[in-house]
Write a protein that holds these residues in place. Structure first.
Motif, PDB file in Angstrom:
ATOM      1  N   ARG A   1       0.843  -1.204   0.000  1.00 49.54           N
ATOM      2  CA  ARG A   1       0.000   0.000   0.000  1.00 49.54           C
ATOM      3  C   ARG A   1       0.876   1.251   0.000  1.00 49.54           C
ATOM      4  O   ARG A   1       0.600   2.239  -0.684  1.00 49.54           O
ATOM      5  CB  ARG A   1      -0.925   0.010   1.214  1.00 49.54           C
TER       6      ARG A   1
ATOM      7  N   GLN B   1       2.201   1.720  -3.465  1.00 46.79           N
ATOM      8  CA  GLN B   1       1.148   2.183  -4.368  1.00 46.79           C
ATOM      9  C   GLN B   1       0.888   3.664  -4.187  1.00 46.79           C
ATOM     10  O   GLN B   1       0.699   4.402  -5.151  1.00 46.79           O
ATOM     11  CB  GLN B   1      -0.141   1.399  -4.126  1.00 46.79           C
ATOM     12  N   ARG B   2       0.870   4.094  -2.913  1.00 44.41           N
ATOM     13  CA  ARG B   2       0.644   5.517  -2.639  1.00 44.41           C
ATOM     14  C   ARG B   2       1.764   6.345  -3.232  1.00 44.41           C
ATOM     15  O   ARG B   2       1.546   7.410  -3.797  1.00 44.41           O
ATOM     16  CB  ARG B   2       0.565   5.765  -1.132  1.00 44.41           C
TER      17      ARG B   2
ATOM     18  N   LYS C   1       1.336   6.659  -6.971  1.00 38.82           N
ATOM     19  CA  LYS C   1       0.259   7.572  -7.343  1.00 38.82           C
ATOM     20  C   LYS C   1       0.754   9.005  -7.442  1.00 38.82           C
ATOM     21  O   LYS C   1       0.276   9.784  -8.252  1.00 38.82           O
ATOM     22  CB  LYS C   1      -0.853   7.511  -6.289  1.00 38.82           C
ATOM     23  N   HIS C   2       1.696   9.343  -6.565  1.00 35.81           N
ATOM     24  CA  HIS C   2       2.181  10.727  -6.555  1.00 35.81           C
ATOM     25  C   HIS C   2       3.330  10.961  -7.510  1.00 35.81           C
ATOM     26  O   HIS C   2       3.781  12.075  -7.683  1.00 35.81           O
ATOM     27  CB  HIS C   2       2.598  11.114  -5.129  1.00 35.81           C
TER      28      HIS C   2
ATOM     29  N   GLN D   1       3.658  10.251 -11.029  1.00 38.17           N
ATOM     30  CA  GLN D   1       3.216   9.808 -12.342  1.00 38.17           C
ATOM     31  C   GLN D   1       4.346   9.841 -13.354  1.00 38.17           C
ATOM     32  O   GLN D   1       4.414   9.034 -14.256  1.00 38.17           O
ATOM     33  CB  GLN D   1       2.043  10.668 -12.829  1.00 38.17           C
TER      34      GLN D   1
END
Lengths: 98, 307
Positions: free
Chosen positions: B113, B116-117, B120-121, B123
């Motif tokens: 997790r 993944q976070r 996400k930030h 890109q």
């Protein structure tokens, strides 16, 4: 032979780099050194002082007290009952080195 | 035994006179082994033999006796711990690895997790980051988390290690044979110390608690999952009935060992209740000591912090 094959299999299963014994191929007492990360926190249970890993006999040695803890099947036996005094000869099972 | 005496003589020059008393080399004080009265040394031996005998059937018996509920208790313990990636856990009396494996699963998901976070930030990844993402090792799936399983019983550790190999656990996991009363670990090292269904079998609980305190880092947490006392009288009666009538029979049928399970049931009755254990934990120096009853007190989780 068959014994050697079994050792190879076990080596593959050992994962994180702890299965690098000398491959003596004799019986079940093939020495497995401890995980390197473990040595960071392991100390003598009696004196709480650092230990030295002795590759030749696969033991963890407390020089000050003159005792050595065996490593059996890759598991350090850190209880005083299992330790031996280093001025005595190592036990027969520990000396199956080529 | 000769080795013991040699060693003790050598160490007597240190201010360790109490080492004799601690070792119980003399006849020693009387203690309980279940409902029997034995010396300290006898108790250690008997308990060692109990677990040597049950090791291979330990997990099966846990499932049968608790109807699988022990899994839920252990899951609750893990959720309470809520370890973040990078946590260093010492699991004492961790024999067959139940807590250790749960810990690894938990930090692995937490780490996923986390990554993944991060993604996400980010890109727009740099070439370096793309390169690194192709190296599984670099991603460090456990985030440097580690668990050391310490148990005094060789058979239990053997079963645990085999289970680990069978289930594919290798990274971040190590096994040590050691005594909870005399841990072979350096001080101020671990983030969390757990002892699940083990403290009841320790002969000197006070020493185990002191050692737990010693090896924890400041800010570290002590967590103990153990059978405890049911205060509700009706429930208590039913629980007693189940414990004394059903469990030893299960022990005989499944593990061929009535006596060990008789010991188990008796040892639960003899173990201090919630408040008493809380006081002992406080005596060892822990702060914010608290407990949570599970299933009306059949099991309790005690928690404390080293500040």
């Amino acid at each position: 032979g068959l014994a050697h094959g079994r050792h190879c299999h076990r080596q593959r299963e050992n994962g994180s780099g702890s299965g690098s014994g000398s491959g003596s191929g004799s019986g079940s007492a093939r020495p497995q050194p401890p995980e390197p990360s473990l040595l960071r926190f392991l100390v003598c249970p009696l004196s709480k002082r650092p230990l030295r890993y002795e590759e030749a006999t696969n033991e963890l040695i407390n020089e000050e007290l003159g005792i050595a803890y065996p490593i059996i099947d890759g598991i350090p036996n850190m209880v005083p009952e299992a330790a031996r005094m280093t001025h005595k000869k190592p036990p027969a099972e520990g000396s199956e080195q080529p | 035994w000769r080795l013991w005496r040699c060693r003790c003589r050598a160490l007597l020059s240190r201010p360790a006179g109490r080492l004799w008393a601690r070792r119980g080399l003399a006849a020693g004080p009387e203690m309980h082994f279940g409902f029997q009265t034995v010396t300290e040394e006898e108790r250690r031996e008997k308990i060692y033999q109990v677990f040597e005998s049950v090791a291979k059937k330990y997990d099966v018996m846990n499932d049968s006796m608790t109807l699988g509920i022990h899994r839920v208790w252990k899951d609750i313990l893990m959720h309470k711990m809520n370890p973040s990636p990078g946590t260093l856990l010492l699991d004492v009396a961790g024999g067959t690895g139940d807590i250790a494996f749960r810990f690894i699963n938990y930090v692995r998901s937490a780490r996923e997790r986390q990554l993944q976070r991060k993604l996400k930030h980010h890109q727009n990844l740099s070439w370096q980051e793309i390169f690194e993402s192709y190296q599984k090792d670099k991603f460090n799936s456990l985030g440097d988390s580690q668990v050391v399983v310490c148990d005094i019983n060789r058979e239990m550790l053997k079963v645990g290690k085999q289970k680990a190999q069978h289930l594919g656990y290798s990274e971040g996991l190590s096994w040590v044979l050691g005594n909870a009363e005399e841990l072979p670990f350096d001080s101020d090292k671990f983030d969390v110390y757990t002892i699940a269904f083990g403290i009841r079998n320790v002969t000197r609980v006070d020493l185990a608690l002191q050692e737990a305190y010693r090896v924890l880092k400041p800010g570290g947490r002590f967590l103990c999952l153990e059978f405890s006392h049911v205060s509700n009288p009706l429930l208590s009666r039913l629980y007693d009935l189940y414990s004394f009538q059903v469990i030893p029979v299960l022990g005989e049928v499944i593990a061929g060992d009535w006596k060990s399970y008789q010991y188990l049931v008796e040892s639960i009755r003899r173990f201090p209740p919630q408040e008493d254990l809380k006081a002992m934990i406080e005596d060892a120096g822990f702060f914010k000591v608290d407990y949570e009853n599970l299933n009306f007190g059949i099991v309790a989780i005690h928690s404390g912090f080293k500040l």
